[in-house]
Design a protein around this motif. Structure first.
Motif, PDB file in Angstrom:
ATOM      1  N   HIS A 278       0.845  -1.197   0.000  1.00  0.00           N
ATOM      2  CA  HIS A 278       0.000   0.000   0.000  1.00  0.00           C
ATOM      3  C   HIS A 278       0.883   1.251   0.000  1.00  0.00           C
ATOM      4  CE1 HIS A 278      -3.280  -2.751   0.643  1.00  0.00           C
ATOM      5  NE2 HIS A 278      -2.667  -3.225   1.717  1.00  0.00           N
TER       6      HIS A 278
ATOM      7  N   ALA B 284      -3.056   5.122  -0.515  1.00  0.00           N
ATOM      8  CA  ALA B 284      -3.314   4.256   0.628  1.00  0.00           C
ATOM      9  C   ALA B 284      -4.485   4.747   1.462  1.00  0.00           C
ATOM     10  CB  ALA B 284      -2.068   4.140   1.494  1.00  0.00           C
ATOM     11  N   ALA B 285      -4.759   6.070   1.408  1.00  0.00           N
ATOM     12  CA  ALA B 285      -5.916   6.636   2.115  1.00  0.00           C
ATOM     13  C   ALA B 285      -7.186   6.541   1.276  1.00  0.00           C
ATOM     14  CB  ALA B 285      -5.643   8.090   2.478  1.00  0.00           C
ATOM     15  N   GLU B 286      -7.059   5.999   0.065  1.00  0.00           N
ATOM     16  CA  GLU B 286      -8.181   5.750  -0.843  1.00  0.00           C
ATOM     17  C   GLU B 286      -8.838   7.028  -1.335  1.00  0.00           C
ATOM     18  OE1 GLU B 286     -10.587   3.039   1.426  1.00  0.00           O
ATOM     19  OE2 GLU B 286      -9.162   1.381   1.178  1.00  0.00           O
TER      20      GLU B 286
ATOM     21  N   SER C 126     -12.850   6.900   5.222  1.00  0.00           N
ATOM     22  CA  SER C 126     -11.786   5.942   4.907  1.00  0.00           C
ATOM     23  C   SER C 126     -10.722   5.871   5.995  1.00  0.00           C
ATOM     24  CB  SER C 126     -11.129   6.301   3.571  1.00  0.00           C
ATOM     25  OG  SER C 126     -10.271   7.415   3.702  1.00  0.00           O
TER      26      SER C 126
ATOM     27  N   SER D 279      -8.704   2.546   6.201  1.00  0.00           N
ATOM     28  CA  SER D 279      -7.746   2.545   5.091  1.00  0.00           C
ATOM     29  C   SER D 279      -6.427   1.907   5.504  1.00  0.00           C
ATOM     30  CB  SER D 279      -7.497   3.972   4.599  1.00  0.00           C
ATOM     31  OG  SER D 279      -6.730   4.695   5.541  1.00  0.00           O
TER      32      SER D 279
END
Length: 794
Positions: free
Chosen positions: A516, A714-716, A752, A756
């Motif tokens: 990620h 990675a935090a979407e 998220s 996340s």
């Protein structure tokens, strides 16, 4: 090379240059108040696990109790005060008599008694100023009247003293004055050298008006001056960047890049003038050149051990590596625990590393891994972050760099029979970490020699020496697969072997690709606890806090609390253009004649000169009314920094060197971040993609310029990553004027955060463990290269 002796004295006395270099080179978001790393070495050595005597340097700090000790100490203190007063009086007398040398020598004695005295510091500045004044008189008398010849020694002294004086100004954040001294040092040296070359008839075409970039000292009797002039150019560039003085930004950057490129050794080895961290940060330095600089520092670490094949280290070539894929959910159980050692000088409550990693080690599977922490420090730190780290590991050891050599420090770790050593510093601080890690190479050579002769291993065992991993501290290639076997990153910051950009080939070491984001944090377990007040409870609390900082309750706030030297003029102008557009939209819809509710840009202040320079640029290029749109925040303690981020609406990432810790801070607190990840051609083929050649273009091939995209993925919320500055600018405007769209982004981010991968520290540790298991199983050496490891997390 000219040895700048005066500057080295100032390094020892005040750490002026050292403090500035350390602050500039740390991957620290400067909105978090932290101290110079060097300060940890000013205290007596203390070691939790080994009884080692303090070095003689610190022995005088030891006091005894009982037997009249208190009376003796009081008497000694009185005596020292009297000596200090006498020395100060003598130094002042010498200064009045304009005897700078005697004044300097006297002040050096006084400093030995009280290195913290502000009076002594002020007198040192006066002394060095006097030395410059006297030498300057001689120089310009020679230049303007063709009087007595000026010797090279006299020029050297003037050059040295200007560098030293600039260091003092830098320490006081008087960057304009520092810049004046550095530029004069370059110009004076250039003039004298040009004149002397003419006299010697080495080059009849050289003019005494030659600029530093044009003066080529190669193959002349003054070639030894080139590194010193180059370093002065480097300090000038960094000094101006620290206060956003951009009048000659592109010119100076181009000169610096050209100087480094044109002064490569015949083997292609770059001079050690520019620190590897600045090479990553400065937009004028290409990825290729930054990697060569790291390689040169790795070679220096090997030189410190007297290794004979340093030339091979200097010319280490990239080799394409095979890849191995591992899945954290399919790890075999280990018959014996894998012994991991983490070492860093930054296990201190003052440094972001401890803040970020304080709860990382607790998630290691203790049935499979034994965790050893080594704090490279002479001072015990009892801050909460360090306490959390101590409680979560099997062994925590203080290693004193003042009491042991790099080899001794390394051998102490080897005695713990480690399988893997993770270096959490790299080139982020002083050279000692690289020298410690380079010790393995020397030990291996000794072991090979003893083994071939039928003797015992040099480290006293038959175990293989540990695998070396670089992580977290240095966001770039460490430049040597002889010292470090692996670096840990991800496929956003470094695309793998088949990438179209050619980035991977600038990393000599093998890589671990985390699934990620490579950048770990402890935010979920540290922040937002009941009663800590960091996360604002409601809109009323946010309005109250905004009032404290002079922000209108409804104003849209663009925020960048990154260190000012991360900002470049092209990016700043982009911000102001977007801000101007957003404010125009606001005024078109609101009858707010004062403009107090209009969008603003909130920046971190770094000295008064930085703010003055930015305000002047805005007035000149965008009009006086736009100056009202700038707001500046002072450097603050960590909790205040985190809390006040809640007053902002969107965080602006700096493209040349992204927010790392600060990016995690913003995203965890629900603050959307706009970042740049440019689509570019191969880094090795297109050196023109650099801000020093194209003032509107910033390359994003260096790792530090790609971290923001990795965090956002990675935090979407990776739709906030933009491929060019035009789209970046449009996104800024859209955030302020398209309320529905922006609220959807903010809501998605906040939803998220709890789930996340970016903030799932335990999951991150499990993926890291998968890479460790794979490393341990391979038993590679220099003739059998380590493969890249791709960790999957389905």
């Amino acid at each position: 090379m000219i040895v700048v002796q005066t500057t080295m004295i100032w390094l020892a006395l005040f750490r002026c240059v050292g403090a500035f270099i350390t602050a500039a080179n740390n991957p620290v978001d400067a909105s978090i108040l932290c101290h110079c790393r060097g300060s940890s070495f000013l205290h007596p050595s203390r070691n939790h696990h080994a009884s080692r005597p303090s070095s003689s340097l610190f022995a005088t700090a030891t006091t005894t109790r009982g037997g009249g000790g208190d009376d003796n100490n009081a008497s000694a203190e009185t005596s020292n005060n009297q000596k200090l007063e006498s020395l100060v009086d003598k130094a002042q007398h010498h200064l009045r008599e304009k005897d700078a040398d005697q004044a300097f020598a006297t002040l050096a004695q006084a400093y030995g008694i009280d290195p913290t005295s502000t009076t002594i510091a002020a007198l040192f500045e006066s002394c060095l100023g006097l030395k410059v004044e006297l030498a300057e008189e001689s120089f310009y008398k020679w230049k303007n009247t063709a009087g007595n010849a000026l010797s090279e020694a006299e020029l050297t002294n003037l050059f040295q003293d200007r560098i030293g004086l600039s260091s003092l100004f830098i320490d006081k954040e008087e960057y304009d004055e520092a810049g004046i001294q550095l530029r004069k040092a370059i110009e004076e040296a250039n003039y004298w050298l040009s004149y002397s070359l003419q006299l010697s008839d080495n080059t009849s075409s050289t003019s005494t008006t030659t600029t530093p970039a044009q003066l080529d000292l190669t193959n002349t009797q003054f070639a030894h001056w080139q590194p010193s002039i180059n370093r002065a150019q480097y300090l000038l560039y960094r000094t101006n960047a620290a206060c956003c003085q951009w009048d000659t930004y592109f010119k100076d950057g181009h000169q610096l890049s050209q100087s480094l490129s044109h002064n490569l050794s015949p083997s292609g080895h770059v001079q050690r003038i520019l620190h590897p961290f600045d090479a990553l940060k400065f937009p004028c330095i290409s990825l290729e050149l930054a990697s060569k600089i790291a390689q040169s520092y790795a070679a220096r670490a090997m030189e410190s051990h007297g290794l004979v094949d340093v030339e091979a280290a200097k010319n280490e070539q990239y080799q394409r590596r095979p890849t191995v894929t591992v899945n954290r959910k399919e790890l075999p159980k280990q018959e014996q625990k894998i012994r991991i050692g983490y070492i860093s000088p930054d296990f201190t409550s003052r440094h972001p590393l401890a803040f970020l990693m304080q709860h990382v080690f607790q998630y290691h599977d203790k049935s499979q891994f034994s965790v050893h922490i080594y704090s490279l420090s002479s001072k015990v730190d009892d801050g909460p972050e360090v306490q959390a780290i101590q409680e979560s590991c099997d062994q925590f050891t203080y290693l004193s760099p003042s009491a042991m050599s790099p080899m001794e420090l390394y051998q102490q770790m080897v005695q713990d029979e480690l399988d893997i050593i993770v270096d959490l510093c790299g080139y982020a601080g002083t050279s000692i970490m690289a020298e410690i890690m380079a010790s393995r190479y020397l030990l291996q050579q000794m072991n090979d020699k003893n083994s071939s002769a039928g003797g015992n291993e040099a480290d006293g065992s038959t175990r293989l020496l540990p695998i070396h991993v670089s992580y977290m501290g240095f966001p770039g290639s460490v430049g040597s697969s002889r010292i470090w076997d692996y670096s840990i990153f991800d496929q956003v910051v470094i695309p793998p072997n088949n990438d179209e950009y050619g980035i991977r080939e600038h990393y000599n070491e093998a890589l671990v690709y985390m699934p990620h984001c490579y950048f770990v944090n402890s935010h979920k377990t540290v922040l937002g606890k009941e009663g800590d007040g960091i996360i604002l409870a409601n809109e009323e609390e946010r309005i109250q806090l905004r009032s404290k900082y002079g922000i209108h309750p409804t104003a849209f706030v663009y925020c960048c609390h990154s260190r000012p030297d991360k900002i470049d003029p092209s990016t700043f102008r982009t911000w102001i253009r977007a801000l101007s557009t957003a404010r125009s939209e606001y005024f078109a819809k609101h009858s707010d004649s004062s403009g107090s509710g209009a969008p603003i840009l909130w920046l971190l202040r770094s000295g008064k000169e930085m703010e003055q320079n930015l305000r002047q640029l805005v007035r000149k290029e965008f009009g006086e009314r736009m100056e009202d749109a700038l707001l500046f925040a002072d450097v603050s303690e960590r909790n205040e920094h985190l809390r006040r981020l809640g007053c902002a609406d969107v965080f602006l990432d700096t493209p040349a060197y992204n927010a790392h810790t600060l990016g995690c801070d913003a995203l965890y607190l629900g603050l959307p971040m706009i970042s740049l990840l440019r689509s570019s051609t191969r880094a090795s083929e297109n050196q023109a993609n650099s801000i020093c050649d194209d003032q509107s273009t910033i390359a994003t091939d260096k790792l530090a310029s790609r971290v923001g995209a990795s965090l956002l993925r990675a935090a979407e919320v990776d739709d906030l990553v933009y491929p060019n500055m035009s789209d970046y600018e449009d996104a800024m405007v859209k955030c302020a004027i398209n309320t529905k769209w922006f609220e959807s982004i903010r809501k998605r981010l906040r939803l998220s955060v709890p789930v996340s991968p970016l903030f799932d520290t335990e999951r991150w540790v499990r993926n890291l463990e998968a890479s460790f298991v794979q490393m341990k199983s391979m038993n590679c050496d220099q003739t059998n290269a380590f493969p890249d490891i791709i960790v999957t997390d389905p």
